[in-house]
Write a protein that holds these residues in place. Sequence first.
Motif, mmCIF file in Angstrom:
data_model
loop_
_atom_site.group_PDB
_atom_site.id
_atom_site.type_symbol
_atom_site.label_atom_id
_atom_site.label_comp_id
_atom_site.label_asym_id
_atom_site.label_seq_id
_atom_site.Cartn_x
_atom_site.Cartn_y
_atom_site.Cartn_z
ATOM 1 N N SER A 62 30.819 38.313 36.194
ATOM 2 C CA SER A 62 31.738 37.382 35.511
ATOM 3 C C SER A 62 33.079 38.065 35.259
ATOM 4 N N GLY A 63 34.061 37.252 34.920
ATOM 5 C CA GLY A 63 35.372 37.801 34.583
ATOM 6 C C GLY A 63 35.317 38.671 33.340
ATOM 7 N N THR A 64 34.499 38.276 32.387
ATOM 8 C CA THR A 64 34.328 39.092 31.184
ATOM 9 C C THR A 64 33.802 40.468 31.567
ATOM 10 N N GLU A 93 35.880 37.761 24.372
ATOM 11 C CA GLU A 93 34.925 38.587 25.107
ATOM 12 C C GLU A 93 33.992 39.309 24.144
ATOM 13 N N ASP A 173 44.317 40.739 33.775
ATOM 14 C CA ASP A 173 43.231 39.770 33.713
ATOM 15 C C ASP A 173 43.694 38.587 34.553
ATOM 16 N N ALA A 175 41.896 36.173 35.916
ATOM 17 C CA ALA A 175 40.817 35.181 36.051
ATOM 18 C C ALA A 175 41.304 34.017 36.912
ATOM 19 N N ARG A 176 42.566 33.593 36.679
ATOM 20 C CA ARG A 176 43.167 32.524 37.488
ATOM 21 C C ARG A 176 44.372 33.055 38.270
ATOM 22 N N SER A 203 34.494 31.768 39.506
ATOM 23 C CA SER A 203 33.767 30.640 38.907
ATOM 24 C C SER A 203 34.681 29.631 38.216
ATOM 25 N N LYS A 204 35.993 29.800 38.379
ATOM 26 C CA LYS A 204 36.936 28.835 37.784
ATOM 27 C C LYS A 204 37.408 27.888 38.891
ATOM 28 N N HIS A 364 36.895 27.891 28.138
ATOM 29 C CA HIS A 364 36.978 29.082 28.985
ATOM 30 C C HIS A 364 38.207 29.090 29.857
HETATM 31 C C1 LIG Z 1 37.568 32.572 31.972
HETATM 32 C C2 LIG Z 1 38.404 33.743 31.726
HETATM 33 C C3 LIG Z 1 37.863 35.023 31.817
HETATM 34 C C4 LIG Z 1 36.432 35.319 32.187
HETATM 35 O O1 LIG Z 1 35.533 34.514 31.577
HETATM 36 P P1 LIG Z 1 34.016 34.402 32.084
HETATM 37 O O2 LIG Z 1 33.474 33.365 31.192
HETATM 38 O O3 LIG Z 1 33.405 35.709 31.913
HETATM 39 O O4 LIG Z 1 34.082 33.983 33.506
HETATM 40 C C5 LIG Z 1 38.705 36.089 31.590
HETATM 41 N N1 LIG Z 1 39.987 35.894 31.296
HETATM 42 C C6 LIG Z 1 40.550 34.675 31.220
HETATM 43 C C7 LIG Z 1 42.008 34.542 30.918
HETATM 44 C C8 LIG Z 1 39.775 33.548 31.430
HETATM 45 O O5 LIG Z 1 40.324 32.337 31.353
#
Ligand SMILES: *Cc1c(COP(=O)(O)O)cnc(C)c1O
Length: 364
Positions: A62-64, A93, A173, A175-176, A203-204, A364
Motif C-alpha cells: 500500500s501507499g502507507t 498513517e 508521497d 500516491a496520485r 489502488s487509487k 483516502h
Molecule cells: C491514499 C494515499 C496514500 C496511501 O494510502 P493507502 O490507503 O495506504 O493506499 C498516501 N498518501 C496520500 C496522499 C494518499 O492520498
Amino acid sequence: MPPSEPVELRSDTFTRPTPGMRAAIAAADVGDDMVGEDPTVNALEARMAALLGKDAAVFACSGTQSNQMAVWAQCSSGDELLIEATGHIANYEAGGPAALSGVSVRRIPGDRGRLDVPQADGHIRGGNVHFAPTRLLCVENSTNLGGGATYPLAQLERLSAWARSAGLRVHMDGARLFNACIARGYAASEVVRPVDTVSICFSKGLGCPMGSILAGDAATIDRARRARKLFGGALRQAGIVAAACLYALDHHVERLADDHAHARLFAEGIAGLPGVAIRPDDVETNLVFFEIAPEFGTAADLSAALLERGVKLNPAGGPQRLRACTHLDVGREGVLRAVEAIRDCLARPDASRPSRSPAGTYSH
Ligand SMILES: *Cc1c(COP(=O)(O)O)cnc(C)c1O
C-alpha cells in the motif's frame, strides 16, 4: 453504469478491476518474490525504476507501507521529518513515523498541501543537544487534503535544493503522482528528479486492487526492502497483483485526464448552487473539495441526504467540508446525476437534514 447503481464519489480507492485487468491477473507469471523470483514483480519494479529515472524500485502492499518504508530507510530513531500540515504521512498513517521509525513529525502550514521555501525555511533543527535533528522533507504530489493541487516543477526544484543544501533527504508521497503528471503535462521522471525517493499508489486512480511502488537510489531501496520485511509486507507470489499494476500502466494512465475533466464538470455544476462554496479554478486533478453553509446543515447531513439519493460522497477535513473524487468507475452521466442530487438537497430546506449521520469522515 445502470441508473440504479449509486454514484461512487467517496474515493478512487473504490475502483474495481476491469475485465481486462482481471484477465491480466489470471495470466500472471509468478514466483517467490521474497527471494526475488517473481518475474512479474521484477518486471514491474524494473519498469517503474526506468519510468521514474531512479536506480531501483520496490513493490509494496500500500501507499502507507511504501511511505513508511521511505521514512524508515532515510531516518534514524530520534530524528524529525518536515511535512506540510495536511500531509497524509502526518495525519492518516496511524502515527507510523513515531511508531515504526521513532521519528517525530513537524507540520508546516502551506498552500493547499504544498510547501515552498519561505514557509519551510527556519524549521530545520540540529547541531544542538536539545533538538531532534531534521533529516527528511516529505512533499505530497498531488495533494489529498490539500485539494488535489499539484506542484509546478520550479517550486519542487527550489524546495528540494533548499532541503538538500541543509543535508536533508526528500521524499515525495506520489500516491496520485500520475494525476499530477497528467494535469501539468510533465513526464514522471521530470517531476521526481528533484526528490530522493517517491512512492506511488496503484489502488487509487490507476484502478488496481492493491499495490504501491517506492523508487530511489539503490542503497535506499535496499534498506526499504528490509523495512518492508520488518513491517510484514514482503510477499510471495505477488505477481498476481503486480500484473494488475503493469496492466494499469498500459491502460489507465492517459485516461486520468477524463477524471480531471469530470471533476471540473462537477465543480462547475455545483458552483452556482445556494449554500455551496467552491472555487472551480482550484480543481486541478480528480479531487473536488467544497463547503456547505451551516444554514443548509452540516457536511455529514448533506452526505447522508445524498446517500438516500444514490450518491456517495464523504465529509472531509472539517464539519462543513466535503470531498468528491472522480475515477474510472464514474462517467459523465454519474457526475451530472450527483450535481442534480446536490441541487435537490439544497433546494429543499430540510432535505439535507436527515435523522442519521454516516460513520467516519476520513477520505483516502
Ligand atoms: C491514499 C494515499 C496514500 C496511501 O494510502 P493507502 O490507503 O495506504 O493506499 C498516501 N498518501 C496520500 C496522499 C494518499 O492520498
